[in-house]
Design a protein around this motif. Sequence first.
Motif, mmCIF file in Angstrom:
data_model
loop_
_atom_site.group_PDB
_atom_site.id
_atom_site.type_symbol
_atom_site.label_atom_id
_atom_site.label_comp_id
_atom_site.label_asym_id
_atom_site.label_seq_id
_atom_site.Cartn_x
_atom_site.Cartn_y
_atom_site.Cartn_z
ATOM 1 N N PRO A 62 81.861 -112.272 66.047
ATOM 2 C CA PRO A 62 80.521 -112.329 65.451
ATOM 3 C C PRO A 62 79.494 -111.543 66.249
ATOM 4 O O PRO A 62 79.599 -111.421 67.462
ATOM 5 C CB PRO A 62 80.210 -113.824 65.487
ATOM 6 N N LEU A 63 78.481 -111.015 65.549
ATOM 7 C CA LEU A 63 77.380 -110.339 66.205
ATOM 8 C C LEU A 63 76.304 -111.366 66.548
ATOM 9 O O LEU A 63 76.071 -112.301 65.790
ATOM 10 C CB LEU A 63 76.800 -109.243 65.311
ATOM 11 N N ALA A 64 75.651 -111.164 67.665
ATOM 12 C CA ALA A 64 74.669 -112.141 68.160
ATOM 13 C C ALA A 64 73.274 -111.534 68.185
ATOM 14 O O ALA A 64 73.097 -110.335 68.420
ATOM 15 C CB ALA A 64 75.057 -112.613 69.553
ATOM 16 N N SER A 65 72.274 -112.385 67.950
ATOM 17 C CA SER A 65 70.880 -111.966 68.086
ATOM 18 C C SER A 65 70.373 -112.368 69.467
ATOM 19 O O SER A 65 71.047 -113.080 70.215
ATOM 20 C CB SER A 65 70.027 -112.621 67.002
ATOM 21 N N SER A 66 69.172 -111.935 69.786
ATOM 22 C CA SER A 66 68.585 -112.280 71.087
ATOM 23 C C SER A 66 68.355 -113.778 71.217
ATOM 24 O O SER A 66 68.253 -114.302 72.327
ATOM 25 C CB SER A 66 67.271 -111.519 71.281
ATOM 26 N N ARG A 67 68.262 -114.500 70.085
ATOM 27 C CA ARG A 67 68.049 -115.945 70.114
ATOM 28 C C ARG A 67 69.360 -116.726 70.117
ATOM 29 O O ARG A 67 69.349 -117.958 70.064
ATOM 30 C CB ARG A 67 67.207 -116.370 68.916
ATOM 31 N N GLY A 68 70.474 -116.023 70.128
ATOM 32 C CA GLY A 68 71.761 -116.703 70.166
ATOM 33 C C GLY A 68 72.358 -117.007 68.814
ATOM 34 O O GLY A 68 73.424 -117.622 68.724
ATOM 35 N N ASN A 69 71.691 -116.583 67.715
ATOM 36 C CA ASN A 69 72.281 -116.753 66.386
ATOM 37 C C ASN A 69 73.488 -115.831 66.243
ATOM 38 O O ASN A 69 73.474 -114.693 66.729
ATOM 39 C CB ASN A 69 71.262 -116.441 65.298
ATOM 40 N N GLU A 93 70.840 -96.337 61.024
ATOM 41 C CA GLU A 93 72.251 -96.730 60.962
ATOM 42 C C GLU A 93 72.484 -98.159 61.447
ATOM 43 O O GLU A 93 73.623 -98.539 61.741
ATOM 44 C CB GLU A 93 73.096 -95.763 61.798
ATOM 45 N N CYS A 94 71.430 -98.936 61.524
ATOM 46 C CA CYS A 94 71.557 -100.323 61.981
ATOM 47 C C CYS A 94 72.553 -101.071 61.102
ATOM 48 O O CYS A 94 72.463 -101.040 59.876
ATOM 49 C CB CYS A 94 70.193 -101.004 61.914
ATOM 50 N N PRO A 95 73.549 -101.756 61.693
ATOM 51 C CA PRO A 95 74.533 -102.488 60.894
ATOM 52 C C PRO A 95 73.869 -103.560 60.027
ATOM 53 O O PRO A 95 72.833 -104.120 60.384
ATOM 54 C CB PRO A 95 75.449 -103.130 61.955
ATOM 55 N N ASP A 96 74.475 -103.825 58.891
ATOM 56 C CA ASP A 96 73.939 -104.848 57.985
ATOM 57 C C ASP A 96 73.773 -106.186 58.695
ATOM 58 O O ASP A 96 72.811 -106.919 58.445
ATOM 59 C CB ASP A 96 74.881 -105.019 56.788
ATOM 60 N N GLU A 97 74.714 -106.520 59.586
ATOM 61 C CA GLU A 97 74.647 -107.810 60.273
ATOM 62 C C GLU A 97 73.370 -107.956 61.085
ATOM 63 O O GLU A 97 72.742 -109.019 61.106
ATOM 64 C CB GLU A 97 75.856 -107.977 61.207
ATOM 65 N N ARG A 98 72.970 -106.887 61.766
ATOM 66 C CA ARG A 98 71.767 -106.964 62.596
ATOM 67 C C ARG A 98 70.506 -107.039 61.728
ATOM 68 O O ARG A 98 69.524 -107.681 62.101
ATOM 69 C CB ARG A 98 71.712 -105.771 63.536
ATOM 70 N N ILE A 99 70.544 -106.410 60.575
ATOM 71 C CA ILE A 99 69.418 -106.528 59.639
ATOM 72 C C ILE A 99 69.275 -107.980 59.191
ATOM 73 O O ILE A 99 68.164 -108.527 59.145
ATOM 74 C CB ILE A 99 69.646 -105.604 58.426
#
Length: 617
Positions: A62-69, A93-99
């Motif tokens: 899984p991809l993670a955000s700065s908040r740990g999501n 080109e930002c991946p869909d997951e990060r969006i």
Amino acid sequence: MNIFFGIVDFARRPVDRIEFSRFAEATRRWSKGPECLSVSGHLAMGFQAEDRNAHPERQKPPLASSRGNLIVFDGRLDNRTELLSELHIAEPECPDERIILAAFELWGSTMFSRLVGDWALALWVPGDDAIYLARDHAGTRTLYFEFVNDCARWSTYLESWGVAAGTSRSLDCDYAVSYLIGSLDFHRTPIEGINAVAPGEFVCIKKNGFERTRHWEPFVRQKLNYRSHDEFDEHFLHVFEHSIARRTPLKDRILAHLSGGVDSSSIVCVSDRIRRRTNRPPALLDTVSFFDDAEPNWNERPYFQEVAEARGKPTLSFDVSQSGHTFLPASIPAGTFVLPGYDSGSLEHELRFQQAISTHGYDVILSGLGGDELLGGVPSPMPELADLLVTGQPVHLLRRAFAWSTTLHTPIWHLLRQAFQVASNVHQTKMEVPPWITKNLLRRHTPSFGGASPFVCRDRAPSSVLSARSWLTLLATLPNPHNFALQRMEHRFPFLDRQVVEFALSLPNEQLVQPGRRRYMMRRALKSIVPSKVLERRRKAYIERAPAALLMDSYERMRSLIRSSLLLEIGFVNREEFELALENAAVRGRSEWRTALMKTCLFELWLRSGVVSPISA
């Protein structure tokens, strides 16, 4: 399609790594690309890529955000440009997951309604101690979950729970009732305790349970009111071309259905138009066409051949005259068919089809499903007349009723009476129950209309409610939950694109059908793109001979199957009533219960396969 799954224990017990590895093993045979398994304390998330050449970032979900999501996502975002702008993300080109992670941190769970495309996802939010599971508006990808003993498990495939290996679990009797009588239930599966995320819905699971929330409904706020036909036509071509283009990138190995009907033909012809405009030389889609020369009402050859000749590329012709049900068990490992509806005939059809296309390596089927239901394929005046009736427009109502009366050769008073009945009963849902389903079963297990909110929206116009009901019925026919047993292929549906759907729902009734003219707007828009022989054909043939012949040929087999059935043993069916209905259909040619009779026999075969343990009614 990619596969994802996971486990979270809200009691903070460490995830059993052996159980998690079983989840991964159950679906590994359908994965061609890299696999990523992440286990951290009480949370485990897995991802199996379909594409051998997956993007490097996609290899590490899984991809993670700065908040740990944490997010695991499968699909495609069609409005990523708009989202990048709204979220002030400067990386094209930002991946869909990060969006999606950024969208959730800005908008919370309301962001699901903003995600346009074909997708499914699992989102872990440690700050809420919650897992979010969601599917797109049309449910183009499946997603299931289980919540028991403070532990949630989820997967895009039912096989993850081990049912394909023959591990027997209890039958969900409410699902069984819905299946046998043909009602809609998007929330249940045949396995008790395993639920489905419905199309257009997200599920939030926390320690104290789970909650379902709709993020999309098949309604629009207002109808389009363009000044000319050209504006409607241009709008349709714009959204339709974009829908096809985003589902047919050159890198994908796509096989398009070409049935000879308007829907599949329009997809193929518009795709050719796009590719001839943007590629030199154009790489036109490969197509497959199904035919049955023994069916007198299903003469598709002249129509799909017309399209093939016009585009200058032959189609793969596939004879389905021998592809009917046999009502005999398939010679295949127990539990292979995790959903009911299959028999040895289904397996033989799949084997023949896979053999015919095996040398090409297709992994995507492009389907024309949805056009008939959304764009005026049914030439009925009732939605328009019922709307005029309830909105109090008597002059316009009489004018339109007279036009339809002349075309249909039906007395005007008869049409007005029908319109009144439609307007009065549009919010009611009446199910015709096959007479062999026992009353005891119906008393204890009520059929469900999962996600059926359109049926109770009493402030909606009759045409809107009828469209919503048609939409739900359409979703229930999609092949993605049932797919192939031996090889999983992604199905893509250009007519179910959210922008196409919302455009279709916003069309005034008179743009959909006119007296003596169905698909009114669609035919205008495509008149220079699709061969006129196909575009102007009468409504596609209804297959009449094959079901009747199948019941006649299978009469003794079906009767014998139910006489010694598990359904009879557990009190789901009444043998005498079933045999009477079967005799009426097979011997006397009555069509009323044909489909229900076949579904009952197919459900019996599925019960015998051992996927579940039957429970007495």
